[in-house]
Design a protein around this motif. Structure first.
Motif, PDB file in Angstrom:
ATOM      1  N   GLU A  58      83.152  10.595 -41.677  1.00 35.31           N
ATOM      2  CA  GLU A  58      82.428  12.306 -41.205  1.00 35.31           C
ATOM      3  C   GLU A  58      81.279  11.960 -40.426  1.00 35.31           C
ATOM      4  O   GLU A  58      80.341  10.916 -41.073  1.00 35.31           O
ATOM      5  N   SER A 108      77.759  12.360 -38.667  1.00 37.67           N
ATOM      6  CA  SER A 108      76.979  13.663 -38.649  1.00 37.67           C
ATOM      7  C   SER A 108      76.842  14.884 -38.675  1.00 37.67           C
ATOM      8  O   SER A 108      77.118  15.599 -37.014  1.00 37.67           O
ATOM      9  N   TYR A 159      90.977   3.451 -48.046  1.00 44.40           N
ATOM     10  CA  TYR A 159      89.436   3.303 -47.917  1.00 44.40           C
ATOM     11  C   TYR A 159      89.025   2.850 -46.118  1.00 44.40           C
ATOM     12  O   TYR A 159      89.105   1.564 -46.333  1.00 44.40           O
ATOM     13  N   VAL A 166      74.476   9.708 -39.027  1.00 41.08           N
ATOM     14  CA  VAL A 166      74.217   9.181 -40.584  1.00 41.08           C
ATOM     15  C   VAL A 166      76.059   9.975 -40.728  1.00 41.08           C
ATOM     16  O   VAL A 166      76.166  10.778 -40.583  1.00 41.08           O
ATOM     17  N   VAL A 167      76.468   8.515 -42.113  1.00 44.08           N
ATOM     18  CA  VAL A 167      77.963   8.624 -41.624  1.00 44.08           C
ATOM     19  C   VAL A 167      78.490   8.890 -43.460  1.00 44.08           C
ATOM     20  O   VAL A 167      77.980   7.906 -44.202  1.00 44.08           O
ATOM     21  N   GLN A 168      79.364   9.119 -43.719  1.00 43.29           N
ATOM     22  CA  GLN A 168      80.224   9.231 -44.460  1.00 43.29           C
ATOM     23  C   GLN A 168      80.705   9.578 -45.141  1.00 43.29           C
ATOM     24  O   GLN A 168      81.935  10.015 -43.814  1.00 43.29           O
ATOM     25  N   VAL A 169      82.158   8.460 -46.169  1.00 48.40           N
ATOM     26  CA  VAL A 169      83.386   8.197 -45.794  1.00 48.40           C
ATOM     27  C   VAL A 169      83.697   9.376 -47.535  1.00 48.40           C
ATOM     28  O   VAL A 169      83.173   9.684 -48.338  1.00 48.40           O
ATOM     29  N   LYS A 170      84.106  10.468 -47.218  1.00 49.91           N
ATOM     30  CA  LYS A 170      85.064  11.381 -48.085  1.00 49.91           C
ATOM     31  C   LYS A 170      86.155  11.280 -48.278  1.00 49.91           C
ATOM     32  O   LYS A 170      87.402  10.784 -47.366  1.00 49.91           O
TER      33      LYS A 170
END
Length: 67
Positions: free
Chosen positions: A10, A12, A23, A54-58
């Protein structure tokens, strides 16, 4: 029923394009960032400032289909 896991990157809060069965590596994450932020940022002309990603791995779970 069995569970299947998948990961999404994800950036931003933008809509997710790809689902990964593993992963994501740093290269995959960087490619996703550059896909959405080609210069590494977006210039907001109204506030006259740069917006950085802003990066997230969910990690998500779903039921595996039968059969």
């Amino acid at each position: 029923m069995a569970l299947r896991t998948y990961f999404v990157i994800e950036v931003s809060g933008l809509p997710v394009i790809n689902k990964y069965s593993h992963y994501p590596s740093e290269e995959e994450i960087e490619a996703e960032i550059l896909n959405r932020f080609p210069n590494g940022f977006i210039y907001d002309q109204f506030s006259k400032e740069k917006i950085y990603p802003v990066v997230q791995v969910k990690k998500f779970y779903e039921l595996a289909g039968e059969g």
